[in-house]
Design an enzyme around this catalytic site. Structure first.
Site, PDB file in Angstrom:
ATOM      1  N   GLU A   1       0.847  -1.197   0.000  1.00 51.74           N
ATOM      2  CA  GLU A   1       0.000   0.000   0.000  1.00 51.74           C
ATOM      3  C   GLU A   1       0.882   1.246   0.000  1.00 51.74           C
ATOM      4  O   GLU A   1       1.831   1.335   0.782  1.00 51.74           O
ATOM      5  CB  GLU A   1      -0.919  -0.008   1.236  1.00 51.74           C
ATOM      6  CG  GLU A   1      -1.588   1.302   1.578  1.00 51.74           C
ATOM      7  CD  GLU A   1      -2.479   1.882   0.476  1.00 51.74           C
ATOM      8  OE1 GLU A   1      -3.222   1.118  -0.167  1.00 51.74           O
ATOM      9  OE2 GLU A   1      -2.405   3.120   0.257  1.00 51.74           O
ATOM     10  N   GLN A   2       0.536   2.197  -0.864  1.00 47.16           N
ATOM     11  CA  GLN A   2       1.369   3.402  -0.971  1.00 47.16           C
ATOM     12  C   GLN A   2       1.326   4.278   0.279  1.00 47.16           C
ATOM     13  O   GLN A   2       2.321   4.914   0.633  1.00 47.16           O
ATOM     14  CB  GLN A   2       0.939   4.240  -2.174  1.00 47.16           C
ATOM     15  CG  GLN A   2      -0.455   4.816  -2.063  1.00 47.16           C
ATOM     16  CD  GLN A   2      -0.837   5.720  -3.233  1.00 47.16           C
ATOM     17  OE1 GLN A   2      -0.071   5.900  -4.167  1.00 47.16           O
ATOM     18  NE2 GLN A   2      -2.028   6.282  -3.180  1.00 47.16           N
TER      19      GLN A   2
ATOM     20  N   ARG B   1     -17.100   4.483   5.667  1.00 44.56           N
ATOM     21  CA  ARG B   1     -16.006   3.826   4.916  1.00 44.56           C
ATOM     22  C   ARG B   1     -14.810   3.512   5.805  1.00 44.56           C
ATOM     23  O   ARG B   1     -14.190   2.462   5.679  1.00 44.56           O
ATOM     24  CB  ARG B   1     -15.513   4.741   3.793  1.00 44.56           C
ATOM     25  CG  ARG B   1     -16.435   4.890   2.632  1.00 44.56           C
ATOM     26  CD  ARG B   1     -15.840   5.885   1.650  1.00 44.56           C
ATOM     27  NE  ARG B   1     -14.682   5.323   0.987  1.00 44.56           N
ATOM     28  CZ  ARG B   1     -14.717   4.759  -0.219  1.00 44.56           C
ATOM     29  NH1 ARG B   1     -15.839   4.700  -0.883  1.00 44.56           N
ATOM     30  NH2 ARG B   1     -13.633   4.274  -0.765  1.00 44.56           N
TER      31      ARG B   1
ATOM     32  N   TYR C   1     -28.012   9.248   3.776  1.00 40.51           N
ATOM     33  CA  TYR C   1     -28.313   8.111   4.649  1.00 40.51           C
ATOM     34  C   TYR C   1     -27.478   8.201   5.926  1.00 40.51           C
ATOM     35  O   TYR C   1     -26.424   8.843   5.942  1.00 40.51           O
ATOM     36  CB  TYR C   1     -28.088   6.770   3.932  1.00 40.51           C
ATOM     37  CG  TYR C   1     -26.724   6.540   3.326  1.00 40.51           C
ATOM     38  CD1 TYR C   1     -25.654   6.104   4.100  1.00 40.51           C
ATOM     39  CD2 TYR C   1     -26.503   6.725   1.975  1.00 40.51           C
ATOM     40  CE1 TYR C   1     -24.410   5.857   3.542  1.00 40.51           C
ATOM     41  CE2 TYR C   1     -25.259   6.494   1.401  1.00 40.51           C
ATOM     42  CZ  TYR C   1     -24.219   6.065   2.193  1.00 40.51           C
ATOM     43  OH  TYR C   1     -22.987   5.827   1.633  1.00 40.51           O
TER      44      TYR C   1
END
Ligand SMILES: Cc1cc2nc3c(=O)[nH]c(=O)nc-3n(C[C@H](O)[C@H](O)[C@H](O)COP(=O)(O)OP(=O)(O)OC[C@H]3O[C@@H](n4cnc5c(N)ncnc54)[C@H](O)[C@@H]3O)c2cc1C
Length: 381
Positions: free
Chosen positions: A31-32, A106, A209
């Site tokens: 992962e960067q 998220r 939402y």
């Protein structure tokens, strides 16, 4: 044993890495970012995504940090009239074999997936510069590595896709999007009590939402607009700017926009990517947005990335690498190309001249297309 390298620890890369670990495969996830993190935004998990989370053994953890809406409204932009009501509660879940419909932050979903990886799999601060078809990877810090299989899960601006499939020319769609998150306490009581909704009108759309136990309202707004084409997910905007597009909408919409914390509103121009003719070059393939970035109107970007992860992990566990990559592409390319195409069409339909018609006739959305019934964990491979 096959050495598998995954580039990018987003939703799709984490899913793939976790599924491979659980199948006893040897995997390294590059992962960067030097520190793991995610956008401050919401995401909806539909049953096809939920089945993958359940398969990974994370269903209870996911449900504990999600909001389950009873219904979802589609509303007229000006009157607020409910044009459609879609059931999303217990009956909906039962109709989908227990895999329901969830709203989630998220960052919470990302942290849950990352937290399930055993130590040693994830390497942070490793930004891929380029890769060759023999599986040799070069990173921007000057280091290199090789693997029997390399999977580019490095998102919409994928370095893997650029290296092996050519730098694409994303096309501006004529749509600009905004996102924001509002504390529910900052909203009028009548707005706090509303079920989640999609407000539709000519050339504009506003979706809202709850996330984090209903303490926050996440929203995304879309406007047909030319003259600005910035592509990034963290470009600041202002309440005043967004109200120029939604100030005359049903009172719910401007109330939510006006309550956005000043530094919490962002915009980006929507760009479309053409479906790729092939996803495999030698030992390298693509997954998620790197393979099939789509417009957001069906909320299926992350869902299809999770599906890819499950199917690819199963293929790599069942077959030798070359066969696995071919079977994976065969199984996934038609479906994701269809979702890419239909997402764009749905956006046009939502923002048509007569929103009231949407409640009247059949509509080709993620539900009526049957997308929710797909099971990436069991589809024959
Ligand atoms: C505001 C917003 C709301 C959305 N809502 C929904 C929704 O409700 N439902 C839904 O299904 N989808 C939704 N989407 C779409 C969804 O978020 C994406 O489709 C999904 O995140 C794609 O997952 P991915 O793993 O392919 O890519 P990403 O999640 O973008 O992850 C890519 C990863 O690769 C890393 N990376 C990039 N380049 C390199 C490199 N060179 N080297 C190493 N690492 C690299 C990045 O840092 C990142 O961690 C939404 C998107 C946005 C922006």
């Amino acid at each position: 044993m096959t050495d598998i390298a995954v580039i990018g620890a987003g939703m799709g890369g984490l899913t793939l890495a976790l599924a491979l670990v659980q199948a006893g495969q040897r995997v390294t996830l590059y992962e960067q970012a030097p520190v793991l993190g995610e956008l401050g935004a919401g995401i909806t998990l539909s049953p096809n995504a939920v089945r993958v989370i359940d398969w990974l053994g994370l269903g209870d953890a996911m449900r504990a940090i999600s909001v389950v809406p009873e219904v979802q409204w589609t509303q007229h932009w000006q009157t607020g009239d409910v044009l459609r009501q879609s059931g999303r509660g217990a009956d909906f879940a039962a109709a989908h074999g227990g895999a329901g419909y969830y709203h989630i932050h998220r960052a919470d979903l990302h942290a849950m997936l990352a937290g399930a990886l055993p130590p040693g799999v994830l390497q942070l601060g490793k930004a891929l510069a380029t890769v060759t078809t023999d599986g040799t990877m070069r990173f921007r810090d000057g280091s290199s590595a090789s693997a029997d299989v390399v999977v580019g899960a490095d998102g919409v601006k994928s370095a893997v896709r650029a290296a092996l499939f050519g730098a694409d020319q994303p096309q501006f769609t004529g749509q600009v999007a905004w996102r924001g998150i509002v504390p529910v306490d900052a909203l009028p009581t009548a707005v706090q009590a509303l079920p989640p909704g999609i407000h539709i009108g000519p050339q504009r759309l506003f979706m809202r939402y709850p996330v984090r136990g209903g303490r926050l309202i996440n929203y995304a707004a879309f406007v047909e607009l030319n003259g600005w084409e910035g592509e990034g997910w963290s470009i600041p905007s202002t309440i005043e700017e967004l109200l120029t597009h939604f100030g005359d909408w049903d009172a719910t919409v401007p109330a939510i926009i006006a309550a956005t914390p000043p530094s919490g509103l962002f915009k980006w121009a929507l760009h479309a990517r053409q479906p790729l003719a092939s996803w495999v070059q030698g030992r390298v393939t693509l997954l998620g947005d790197a393979a099939h970035a789509m417009l957001p109107f069906m909320g299926q970007g992350a869902a299809t990335a999770l599906e890819d992860g499950a199917v690819l992990a199963r293929c790599l566990t069942q077959y030798q690498p070359a066969t696995a990559l071919r079977v994976y592409e065969d199984l996934r390319r038609d479906r994701t190309t269809m979702v890419q195409t239909q997402s764009r069409l749905l956006g046009l339909q939502f923002q048509g001249e007569d929103p009231a018609k949407l409640g009247a006739g059949p509509i080709r959305n993620e539900e009526s297309l049957g997308l929710f019934h797909y099971d990436a964990t069991r589809t024959p491979i």
